[in-house]
Design a protein around this motif. Structure first.
Motif: not given
Length: 514
Positions: A248-250, A294-298, A303-305
Protein backbone atom coordinates in the motif's frame (compact mmCIF):
# COMPACT_ATOMS: atom_id res chain seq x y z
CA UNK A 1 -9.26 21.70 -23.64
CA UNK A 2 -7.23 21.43 -26.86
CA UNK A 3 -3.68 22.26 -27.94
CA UNK A 4 -2.90 23.65 -31.41
CA UNK A 5 0.50 24.86 -32.68
CA UNK A 6 1.95 26.02 -29.36
CA UNK A 7 -1.42 27.24 -28.16
CA UNK A 8 -3.69 25.81 -25.49
CA UNK A 9 -7.40 26.28 -26.15
CA UNK A 10 -9.71 26.50 -23.14
CA UNK A 11 -12.90 24.64 -23.93
CA UNK A 12 -13.29 22.28 -20.98
CA UNK A 13 -11.13 20.82 -18.22
CA UNK A 14 -7.52 21.96 -18.24
CA UNK A 15 -4.93 19.23 -17.69
CA UNK A 16 -1.75 19.60 -15.67
CA UNK A 17 0.25 19.10 -18.88
CA UNK A 18 -1.58 21.94 -20.65
CA UNK A 19 -1.21 24.15 -17.58
CA UNK A 20 2.54 23.54 -17.68
CA UNK A 21 2.72 24.40 -21.38
CA UNK A 22 1.18 27.82 -20.83
CA UNK A 23 2.81 28.73 -17.51
CA UNK A 24 6.30 27.28 -17.98
CA UNK A 25 6.47 26.35 -21.65
CA UNK A 26 5.65 29.67 -23.30
CA UNK A 27 2.45 28.47 -25.02
CA UNK A 28 -0.28 31.02 -25.67
CA UNK A 29 -3.84 30.49 -24.49
CA UNK A 30 -7.09 30.99 -26.38
CA UNK A 31 -10.75 30.80 -25.49
CA UNK A 32 -12.48 27.89 -27.20
CA UNK A 33 -15.72 28.35 -29.11
CA UNK A 34 -17.91 26.80 -26.36
CA UNK A 35 -16.73 29.45 -23.89
CA UNK A 36 -18.35 32.40 -25.65
CA UNK A 37 -22.02 31.36 -25.54
CA UNK A 38 -21.95 30.19 -21.92
CA UNK A 39 -20.12 33.32 -20.68
CA UNK A 40 -22.40 35.59 -22.67
CA UNK A 41 -25.50 33.74 -21.46
CA UNK A 42 -24.32 34.01 -17.85
CA UNK A 43 -23.74 37.75 -18.22
CA UNK A 44 -27.11 38.29 -19.89
CA UNK A 45 -28.90 36.35 -17.16
CA UNK A 46 -27.21 38.32 -14.37
CA UNK A 47 -27.90 41.63 -16.09
CA UNK A 48 -31.61 40.82 -16.17
CA UNK A 49 -31.85 38.94 -12.85
CA UNK A 50 -30.26 41.69 -10.79
CA UNK A 51 -33.07 44.11 -11.50
CA UNK A 52 -35.06 44.71 -8.31
CA UNK A 53 -33.13 42.04 -6.40
CA UNK A 54 -30.38 42.21 -3.77
CA UNK A 55 -27.32 40.27 -4.89
CA UNK A 56 -24.09 40.26 -2.93
CA UNK A 57 -21.30 42.19 -4.59
CA UNK A 58 -23.56 43.49 -7.35
CA UNK A 59 -25.66 46.00 -5.45
CA UNK A 60 -24.32 45.49 -1.93
CA UNK A 61 -21.01 46.28 -0.33
CA UNK A 62 -18.39 43.60 0.24
CA UNK A 63 -17.69 41.53 3.35
CA UNK A 64 -19.13 43.17 6.46
CA UNK A 65 -20.16 46.07 4.21
CA UNK A 66 -22.68 43.77 2.53
CA UNK A 67 -25.31 45.20 4.86
CA UNK A 68 -25.25 48.40 2.81
CA UNK A 69 -27.33 48.64 -0.36
CA UNK A 70 -25.56 50.32 -3.27
CA UNK A 71 -27.48 52.73 -5.47
CA UNK A 72 -27.65 52.17 -9.21
CA UNK A 73 -25.47 55.17 -9.99
CA UNK A 74 -22.64 53.74 -7.83
CA UNK A 75 -22.59 50.15 -9.08
CA UNK A 76 -19.65 50.62 -11.41
CA UNK A 77 -17.65 52.54 -8.78
CA UNK A 78 -18.23 49.61 -6.41
CA UNK A 79 -16.46 47.23 -8.81
CA UNK A 80 -13.51 49.57 -9.34
CA UNK A 81 -13.24 50.22 -5.62
CA UNK A 82 -12.84 46.56 -4.63
CA UNK A 83 -9.83 46.32 -6.93
CA UNK A 84 -8.23 49.60 -5.88
CA UNK A 85 -8.92 49.22 -2.16
CA UNK A 86 -7.62 45.66 -2.00
CA UNK A 87 -4.31 46.26 -3.80
CA UNK A 88 -2.58 46.38 -0.41
CA UNK A 89 0.07 43.65 -0.73
CA UNK A 90 3.51 43.89 0.75
CA UNK A 91 6.83 42.08 0.62
CA UNK A 92 8.89 40.70 -2.22
CA UNK A 93 7.07 40.20 -5.53
CA UNK A 94 5.73 36.84 -6.57
CA UNK A 95 7.81 35.09 -9.21
CA UNK A 96 6.56 35.70 -12.77
CA UNK A 97 5.59 32.05 -13.26
CA UNK A 98 3.34 32.21 -10.18
CA UNK A 99 1.58 35.31 -11.49
CA UNK A 100 1.14 33.78 -14.93
CA UNK A 101 -0.24 30.66 -13.27
CA UNK A 102 -2.70 32.71 -11.21
CA UNK A 103 -3.94 34.53 -14.31
CA UNK A 104 -4.45 31.24 -16.15
CA UNK A 105 -6.33 29.78 -13.16
CA UNK A 106 -8.59 32.83 -13.03
CA UNK A 107 -9.25 32.67 -16.79
CA UNK A 108 -10.22 29.02 -16.41
CA UNK A 109 -12.64 29.90 -13.60
CA UNK A 110 -14.28 32.67 -15.61
CA UNK A 111 -14.51 30.48 -18.70
CA UNK A 112 -16.89 28.17 -16.82
CA UNK A 113 -19.68 30.73 -17.23
CA UNK A 114 -20.73 30.88 -13.58
CA UNK A 115 -19.43 34.35 -12.75
CA UNK A 116 -21.70 36.65 -14.73
CA UNK A 117 -18.82 38.62 -16.24
CA UNK A 118 -18.68 40.28 -19.63
CA UNK A 119 -16.80 38.32 -22.30
CA UNK A 120 -14.50 41.30 -22.80
CA UNK A 121 -13.02 40.64 -19.35
CA UNK A 122 -11.93 37.16 -20.45
CA UNK A 123 -10.51 38.45 -23.72
CA UNK A 124 -8.47 41.07 -21.87
CA UNK A 125 -7.13 38.49 -19.41
CA UNK A 126 -6.30 36.13 -22.27
CA UNK A 127 -4.46 38.89 -24.14
CA UNK A 128 -2.54 39.91 -21.02
CA UNK A 129 -1.36 36.32 -20.48
CA UNK A 130 -0.25 36.10 -24.10
CA UNK A 131 1.52 39.47 -24.01
CA UNK A 132 4.29 38.05 -21.82
CA UNK A 133 3.99 40.96 -19.40
CA UNK A 134 3.76 40.14 -15.68
CA UNK A 135 1.81 42.27 -13.19
CA UNK A 136 3.68 43.25 -10.05
CA UNK A 137 2.13 41.24 -7.22
CA UNK A 138 3.53 41.34 -3.64
CA UNK A 139 3.63 37.96 -1.94
CA UNK A 140 2.00 38.96 1.37
CA UNK A 141 -1.68 39.75 1.77
CA UNK A 142 -3.90 36.71 1.33
CA UNK A 143 -5.58 34.87 4.19
CA UNK A 144 -7.08 32.48 1.65
CA UNK A 145 -10.69 32.68 2.75
CA UNK A 146 -12.49 34.99 0.33
CA UNK A 147 -9.74 33.68 -1.85
CA UNK A 148 -6.65 35.64 -2.77
CA UNK A 149 -8.27 39.06 -2.71
CA UNK A 150 -5.13 41.13 -2.26
CA UNK A 151 -2.86 39.45 -4.79
CA UNK A 152 -5.65 39.15 -7.37
CA UNK A 153 -6.41 42.85 -6.88
CA UNK A 154 -2.86 43.68 -7.97
CA UNK A 155 -3.37 41.58 -11.11
CA UNK A 156 -6.74 43.21 -11.81
CA UNK A 157 -5.24 46.65 -11.24
CA UNK A 158 -2.67 46.01 -13.97
CA UNK A 159 -5.44 44.72 -16.23
CA UNK A 160 -7.10 48.11 -15.86
CA UNK A 161 -3.85 49.89 -16.68
CA UNK A 162 -3.43 51.27 -13.15
CA UNK A 163 -0.92 48.97 -11.49
CA UNK A 164 2.66 48.02 -12.15
CA UNK A 165 4.56 45.39 -14.08
CA UNK A 166 7.56 43.37 -13.00
CA UNK A 167 10.28 43.16 -15.63
CA UNK A 168 13.68 41.60 -14.86
CA UNK A 169 13.23 42.47 -11.21
CA UNK A 170 12.22 46.08 -11.88
CA UNK A 171 8.82 47.63 -11.20
CA UNK A 172 7.42 49.51 -14.18
CA UNK A 173 4.27 51.68 -14.06
CA UNK A 174 1.52 50.34 -16.29
CA UNK A 175 1.05 53.81 -17.72
CA UNK A 176 4.42 53.55 -19.45
CA UNK A 177 3.49 50.40 -21.39
CA UNK A 178 -0.29 50.48 -21.51
CA UNK A 179 -0.25 51.13 -25.26
CA UNK A 180 1.42 47.74 -25.78
CA UNK A 181 -1.23 45.66 -23.99
CA UNK A 182 -4.94 45.29 -24.74
CA UNK A 183 -6.47 46.37 -21.42
CA UNK A 184 -9.92 46.04 -19.90
CA UNK A 185 -11.26 49.56 -20.31
CA UNK A 186 -14.77 49.25 -18.92
CA UNK A 187 -16.09 47.31 -15.93
CA UNK A 188 -19.72 46.26 -16.30
CA UNK A 189 -21.67 44.76 -13.39
CA UNK A 190 -19.47 42.17 -11.70
CA UNK A 191 -15.93 42.11 -13.12
CA UNK A 192 -14.28 43.72 -10.09
CA UNK A 193 -15.46 41.07 -7.64
CA UNK A 194 -15.05 38.23 -10.13
CA UNK A 195 -11.43 39.15 -10.82
CA UNK A 196 -10.34 39.10 -7.17
CA UNK A 197 -12.59 36.48 -5.56
CA UNK A 198 -11.32 32.88 -5.41
CA UNK A 199 -8.31 30.62 -4.99
CA UNK A 200 -6.46 31.39 -8.24
CA UNK A 201 -3.17 32.55 -6.70
CA UNK A 202 -2.78 29.71 -4.20
CA UNK A 203 -3.88 27.20 -6.84
CA UNK A 204 -1.46 28.59 -9.43
CA UNK A 205 1.49 28.57 -7.04
CA UNK A 206 0.46 25.11 -5.90
CA UNK A 207 0.38 23.66 -9.41
CA UNK A 208 3.79 25.10 -10.33
CA UNK A 209 5.18 23.73 -7.07
CA UNK A 210 3.59 20.34 -7.72
CA UNK A 211 5.32 20.12 -11.11
CA UNK A 212 8.66 20.92 -9.48
CA UNK A 213 8.03 18.46 -6.66
CA UNK A 214 7.30 15.66 -9.13
CA UNK A 215 10.60 16.32 -10.91
CA UNK A 216 12.47 16.46 -7.60
CA UNK A 217 10.91 13.14 -6.64
CA UNK A 218 12.33 11.59 -9.81
CA UNK A 219 15.79 12.85 -8.83
CA UNK A 220 15.27 11.33 -5.37
CA UNK A 221 14.52 7.96 -6.98
CA UNK A 222 17.61 8.24 -9.16
CA UNK A 223 19.77 9.08 -6.14
CA UNK A 224 18.33 6.17 -4.18
CA UNK A 225 19.08 3.76 -7.01
CA UNK A 226 22.63 5.06 -7.39
CA UNK A 227 23.47 4.98 -3.71
CA UNK A 228 22.46 1.33 -3.46
CA UNK A 229 24.77 0.60 -6.38
CA UNK A 230 27.60 2.49 -4.71
CA UNK A 231 26.99 0.56 -1.49
CA UNK A 232 26.76 -2.78 -3.31
CA UNK A 233 23.41 -3.49 -1.66
CA UNK A 234 21.73 -6.86 -1.84
CA UNK A 235 19.02 -6.70 -4.47
CA UNK A 236 16.30 -8.33 -2.40
CA UNK A 237 15.32 -5.04 -0.72
CA UNK A 238 13.28 -4.56 -3.91
CA UNK A 239 11.90 -8.10 -4.08
CA UNK A 240 8.30 -8.13 -5.37
CA UNK A 241 7.50 -10.56 -2.55
CA UNK A 242 8.02 -7.77 -0.03
CA UNK A 243 5.45 -5.55 -1.70
CA UNK A 244 2.95 -8.27 -2.32
CA UNK A 245 2.97 -8.66 1.45
CA UNK A 246 2.76 -4.91 2.07
CA UNK A 247 2.09 -2.97 -1.11
CA UNK A 248 0.00 0.00 0.00
CA UNK A 249 0.69 3.73 -0.01
CA UNK A 250 2.82 3.80 -3.13
CA UNK A 251 5.50 1.41 -1.88
CA UNK A 252 5.03 -1.19 -4.61
CA UNK A 253 5.04 1.51 -7.29
CA UNK A 254 8.28 3.02 -5.97
CA UNK A 255 9.91 -0.41 -5.74
CA UNK A 256 8.90 -1.14 -9.33
CA UNK A 257 10.40 2.13 -10.52
CA UNK A 258 13.62 1.42 -8.64
CA UNK A 259 13.84 -2.04 -10.18
CA UNK A 260 13.47 -0.44 -13.61
CA UNK A 261 16.19 2.12 -12.82
CA UNK A 262 18.54 -0.64 -11.66
CA UNK A 263 17.87 -3.05 -14.53
CA UNK A 264 21.21 -4.29 -15.85
CA UNK A 265 23.26 -3.11 -12.87
CA UNK A 266 26.47 -4.98 -12.14
CA UNK A 267 26.81 -3.42 -8.69
CA UNK A 268 23.99 -5.04 -6.73
CA UNK A 269 24.68 -8.30 -4.88
CA UNK A 270 22.83 -11.59 -4.89
CA UNK A 271 22.09 -12.58 -1.31
CA UNK A 272 21.61 -16.23 -2.19
CA UNK A 273 25.06 -16.40 -3.74
CA UNK A 274 26.87 -14.78 -0.81
CA UNK A 275 25.09 -15.26 2.49
CA UNK A 276 23.51 -18.69 2.59
CA UNK A 277 26.88 -20.04 3.66
CA UNK A 278 28.45 -18.22 6.59
CA UNK A 279 32.20 -17.42 6.45
CA UNK A 280 34.50 -19.70 8.44
CA UNK A 281 35.34 -17.01 11.00
CA UNK A 282 31.65 -16.17 11.50
CA UNK A 283 32.16 -12.50 10.52
CA UNK A 284 30.61 -10.91 7.44
CA UNK A 285 32.80 -8.20 5.91
CA UNK A 286 29.91 -6.75 3.93
CA UNK A 287 26.93 -5.37 5.86
CA UNK A 288 24.17 -7.99 5.95
CA UNK A 289 21.45 -5.32 5.83
CA UNK A 290 22.18 -1.73 4.79
CA UNK A 291 21.16 1.35 6.75
CA UNK A 292 17.50 2.33 6.55
CA UNK A 293 18.19 5.28 4.27
CA UNK A 294 19.28 2.76 1.62
CA UNK A 295 17.24 -0.34 2.37
CA UNK A 296 13.90 1.32 3.24
CA UNK A 297 13.65 3.66 0.26
CA UNK A 298 10.37 2.15 -1.01
CA UNK A 299 8.87 2.35 2.47
CA UNK A 300 9.98 6.01 2.85
CA UNK A 301 9.31 7.30 -0.67
CA UNK A 302 6.18 5.22 -1.25
CA UNK A 303 3.96 7.41 0.96
CA UNK A 304 5.60 10.46 -0.60
CA UNK A 305 4.53 9.35 -4.08
CA UNK A 306 1.07 8.43 -2.84
CA UNK A 307 0.69 11.92 -1.35
CA UNK A 308 1.90 13.58 -4.56
CA UNK A 309 -0.84 11.74 -6.45
CA UNK A 310 -3.47 12.88 -3.95
CA UNK A 311 -2.23 16.47 -4.11
CA UNK A 312 -2.33 16.43 -7.91
CA UNK A 313 -5.93 15.24 -7.80
CA UNK A 314 -6.85 18.05 -5.39
CA UNK A 315 -5.08 20.84 -7.26
CA UNK A 316 -6.19 19.85 -10.76
CA UNK A 317 -9.69 19.56 -9.37
CA UNK A 318 -9.39 23.08 -7.97
CA UNK A 319 -8.03 24.36 -11.29
CA UNK A 320 -11.17 23.11 -13.03
CA UNK A 321 -13.69 24.23 -10.42
CA UNK A 322 -15.44 27.56 -9.92
CA UNK A 323 -13.92 29.24 -6.86
CA UNK A 324 -16.19 32.25 -6.94
CA UNK A 325 -19.12 33.74 -5.02
CA UNK A 326 -21.96 34.14 -5.70
CA UNK A 327 -22.52 31.74 -8.61
CA UNK A 328 -24.80 32.53 -11.52
CA UNK A 329 -27.11 29.56 -12.16
CA UNK A 330 -29.52 30.26 -15.03
CA UNK A 331 -30.76 26.66 -14.92
CA UNK A 332 -32.03 27.36 -11.39
CA UNK A 333 -33.21 30.85 -12.31
CA UNK A 334 -31.15 32.01 -9.36
CA UNK A 335 -27.84 33.43 -8.11
CA UNK A 336 -26.53 31.12 -5.39
CA UNK A 337 -24.55 32.52 -2.47
CA UNK A 338 -21.97 30.36 -0.67
CA UNK A 339 -18.26 29.97 0.00
CA UNK A 340 -16.50 28.39 -2.97
CA UNK A 341 -13.76 31.00 -2.56
CA UNK A 342 -12.53 29.30 0.62
CA UNK A 343 -9.07 27.80 0.20
CA UNK A 344 -9.03 24.99 2.78
CA UNK A 345 -8.72 22.25 0.16
CA UNK A 346 -5.67 23.89 -1.40
CA UNK A 347 -4.14 24.79 1.96
CA UNK A 348 -4.36 21.22 3.21
CA UNK A 349 -3.00 19.82 -0.07
CA UNK A 350 -0.01 22.17 -0.01
CA UNK A 351 0.77 21.31 3.59
CA UNK A 352 0.63 17.62 2.73
CA UNK A 353 2.99 18.18 -0.19
CA UNK A 354 5.25 20.33 1.95
CA UNK A 355 5.57 17.68 4.65
CA UNK A 356 6.48 14.90 2.24
CA UNK A 357 8.99 17.15 0.48
CA UNK A 358 10.61 17.77 3.86
CA UNK A 359 10.85 13.99 4.11
CA UNK A 360 12.55 13.87 0.70
CA UNK A 361 15.13 16.39 1.96
CA UNK A 362 15.64 14.38 5.16
CA UNK A 363 16.21 11.15 3.24
CA UNK A 364 18.67 12.89 0.91
CA UNK A 365 20.57 14.33 3.87
CA UNK A 366 20.88 10.89 5.49
CA UNK A 367 22.02 9.32 2.22
CA UNK A 368 24.57 12.11 1.87
CA UNK A 369 25.84 11.44 5.38
CA UNK A 370 26.31 7.78 4.46
CA UNK A 371 28.56 8.79 1.56
CA UNK A 372 30.50 11.34 3.60
CA UNK A 373 31.16 9.20 6.65
CA UNK A 374 33.93 6.72 5.83
CA UNK A 375 33.47 4.81 9.09
CA UNK A 376 29.83 4.22 8.20
CA UNK A 377 30.15 3.27 4.54
CA UNK A 378 33.55 1.55 4.96
CA UNK A 379 34.37 1.84 1.24
CA UNK A 380 34.86 5.55 0.45
CA UNK A 381 37.41 8.17 1.47
CA UNK A 382 36.17 10.72 4.01
CA UNK A 383 33.84 13.29 2.39
CA UNK A 384 34.34 11.48 -0.95
CA UNK A 385 37.65 13.32 -1.10
CA UNK A 386 39.51 12.37 -4.27
CA UNK A 387 42.51 14.53 -3.38
CA UNK A 388 45.15 14.25 -0.65
CA UNK A 389 43.55 13.69 2.74
CA UNK A 390 44.32 16.51 5.16
CA UNK A 391 45.40 18.86 2.39
CA UNK A 392 42.20 18.61 0.36
CA UNK A 393 38.67 18.51 1.79
CA UNK A 394 36.39 17.09 -0.89
CA UNK A 395 32.73 17.86 -0.20
CA UNK A 396 33.16 18.32 3.55
CA UNK A 397 31.79 21.87 3.58
CA UNK A 398 29.07 21.11 1.03
CA UNK A 399 27.57 18.81 3.63
CA UNK A 400 27.17 21.82 5.93
CA UNK A 401 24.96 23.45 3.31
CA UNK A 402 22.81 20.36 2.93
CA UNK A 403 22.47 19.88 6.69
CA UNK A 404 21.49 23.49 7.43
CA UNK A 405 19.05 23.57 4.52
CA UNK A 406 17.40 20.35 5.70
CA UNK A 407 17.01 21.86 9.16
CA UNK A 408 15.27 24.88 7.65
CA UNK A 409 12.92 22.56 5.78
CA UNK A 410 12.02 20.82 9.01
CA UNK A 411 11.12 24.13 10.64
CA UNK A 412 9.07 25.23 7.62
CA UNK A 413 7.24 21.92 7.66
CA UNK A 414 4.74 22.90 10.34
CA UNK A 415 1.27 22.95 8.74
CA UNK A 416 -0.04 26.40 7.84
CA UNK A 417 -3.49 24.80 7.54
CA UNK A 418 -3.66 24.89 11.35
CA UNK A 419 -3.22 28.67 11.46
CA UNK A 420 -6.46 30.61 11.35
CA UNK A 421 -6.71 34.19 12.58
CA UNK A 422 -10.18 35.77 12.39
CA UNK A 423 -10.25 39.14 10.61
CA UNK A 424 -12.51 41.38 8.49
CA UNK A 425 -14.67 42.28 11.50
CA UNK A 426 -14.83 38.54 12.16
CA UNK A 427 -16.75 38.04 8.92
CA UNK A 428 -13.80 35.85 7.92
CA UNK A 429 -13.78 34.01 11.23
CA UNK A 430 -12.03 30.86 9.97
CA UNK A 431 -9.56 31.19 7.13
CA UNK A 432 -7.30 28.82 5.18
CA UNK A 433 -4.00 30.70 4.82
CA UNK A 434 -3.75 28.72 1.58
CA UNK A 435 -1.43 31.11 -0.24
CA UNK A 436 0.97 31.14 2.68
CA UNK A 437 0.85 27.34 2.64
CA UNK A 438 1.60 27.27 -1.10
CA UNK A 439 4.50 29.70 -0.78
CA UNK A 440 6.05 27.80 2.12
CA UNK A 441 5.71 24.57 0.20
CA UNK A 442 7.43 26.17 -2.78
CA UNK A 443 10.30 27.21 -0.51
CA UNK A 444 10.63 23.68 0.88
CA UNK A 445 10.74 22.21 -2.64
CA UNK A 446 13.47 24.66 -3.61
CA UNK A 447 15.41 23.90 -0.43
CA UNK A 448 15.05 20.16 -0.96
CA UNK A 449 16.38 20.59 -4.49
CA UNK A 450 19.51 22.17 -3.04
CA UNK A 451 19.98 19.22 -0.68
CA UNK A 452 19.43 16.82 -3.59
CA UNK A 453 22.03 18.72 -5.61
CA UNK A 454 24.70 18.14 -2.97
CA UNK A 455 23.72 14.47 -2.77
CA UNK A 456 24.16 13.98 -6.52
CA UNK A 457 27.51 15.78 -6.37
CA UNK A 458 28.60 13.28 -3.71
CA UNK A 459 27.24 10.33 -5.67
CA UNK A 460 29.27 11.34 -8.72
CA UNK A 461 32.38 11.57 -6.55
CA UNK A 462 31.62 8.17 -5.04
CA UNK A 463 31.23 6.50 -8.43
CA UNK A 464 34.64 7.86 -9.44
CA UNK A 465 36.23 6.90 -6.14
CA UNK A 466 35.13 3.28 -6.62
CA UNK A 467 35.61 3.22 -10.39
CA UNK A 468 32.20 1.63 -10.96
CA UNK A 469 30.81 3.78 -13.77
CA UNK A 470 30.80 0.90 -16.25
CA UNK A 471 29.05 -1.38 -13.76
CA UNK A 472 26.15 0.98 -13.17
CA UNK A 473 22.83 0.20 -14.80
CA UNK A 474 22.40 1.90 -18.19
CA UNK A 475 19.85 4.30 -16.66
CA UNK A 476 21.82 5.31 -13.58
CA UNK A 477 24.95 5.66 -15.71
CA UNK A 478 23.10 8.28 -17.75
CA UNK A 479 22.16 10.07 -14.53
CA UNK A 480 25.78 10.01 -13.35
CA UNK A 481 27.02 11.31 -16.71
CA UNK A 482 24.46 14.11 -16.83
CA UNK A 483 25.57 15.31 -13.39
CA UNK A 484 29.21 15.09 -14.38
CA UNK A 485 28.55 17.34 -17.37
CA UNK A 486 27.43 20.04 -14.94
CA UNK A 487 29.88 19.15 -12.16
CA UNK A 488 33.47 18.25 -13.08
CA UNK A 489 35.31 15.91 -10.76
CA UNK A 490 36.73 17.54 -7.61
CA UNK A 491 40.29 16.50 -6.83
CA UNK A 492 42.01 19.75 -5.95
CA UNK A 493 39.83 22.00 -3.81
CA UNK A 494 37.84 24.74 -5.53
CA UNK A 495 34.91 26.97 -4.64
CA UNK A 496 31.84 24.82 -5.24
CA UNK A 497 29.00 27.33 -4.99
CA UNK A 498 28.79 27.76 -8.76
CA UNK A 499 28.75 24.00 -9.27
CA UNK A 500 25.88 23.77 -6.81
CA UNK A 501 23.96 26.52 -8.61
CA UNK A 502 24.46 24.80 -11.97
CA UNK A 503 23.32 21.40 -10.74
CA UNK A 504 20.32 22.91 -8.96
CA UNK A 505 19.28 24.73 -12.14
CA UNK A 506 19.80 21.56 -14.17
CA UNK A 507 17.63 19.52 -11.81
CA UNK A 508 14.88 22.12 -11.91
CA UNK A 509 14.78 22.06 -15.70
CA UNK A 510 15.54 18.42 -16.60
CA UNK A 511 14.46 14.94 -15.69
CA UNK A 512 17.26 12.67 -14.41
CA UNK A 513 19.67 11.63 -17.14
CA UNK A 514 18.19 13.95 -19.77
Amino acid sequence: MGTFENQVVLDGDLSLESFEKVVLGGYSVALGKPVYPRVEASYAFLEKFRQHRVIYGINTGFGPMAQYRISDDELQALQYNIIRSHATGCGKPLEPEYVRAAMLCRLQVLSRGRSGVHIEALKALQDFINSGFTPYVPRHGSVGASGDLVQMAHIALALLGEGELLSEGRRIPMASVSGSIPLYRYIHIREGLAMVNGTSVMCGIGLVTLLRAKRLFNWALAASALINEVAGSYSDFLSPALFEARGGSGQAAVAARLRALLEGSGCLRDRAAELFNAPSDGHFTHKVQPYYSLRCVPQVLGPVWHTIELVEEALVGELNSVSDNPLVCPELNNVVHGGNFHGDAVSLAMDQLKMVMVRVAMLAERQLNYLMHDRINGILPPFVNLGKLGVNYGLQAAQFTATSTTAECQTLGYPMYLHSIPNNNDNQDIVSMGTNSALLCAQVVENATEVMSVLHMALAQAVDALGVEERLSPTTREVYQSVRREFPKVVEDRALYLDLEWIKAYMQEHEPGR
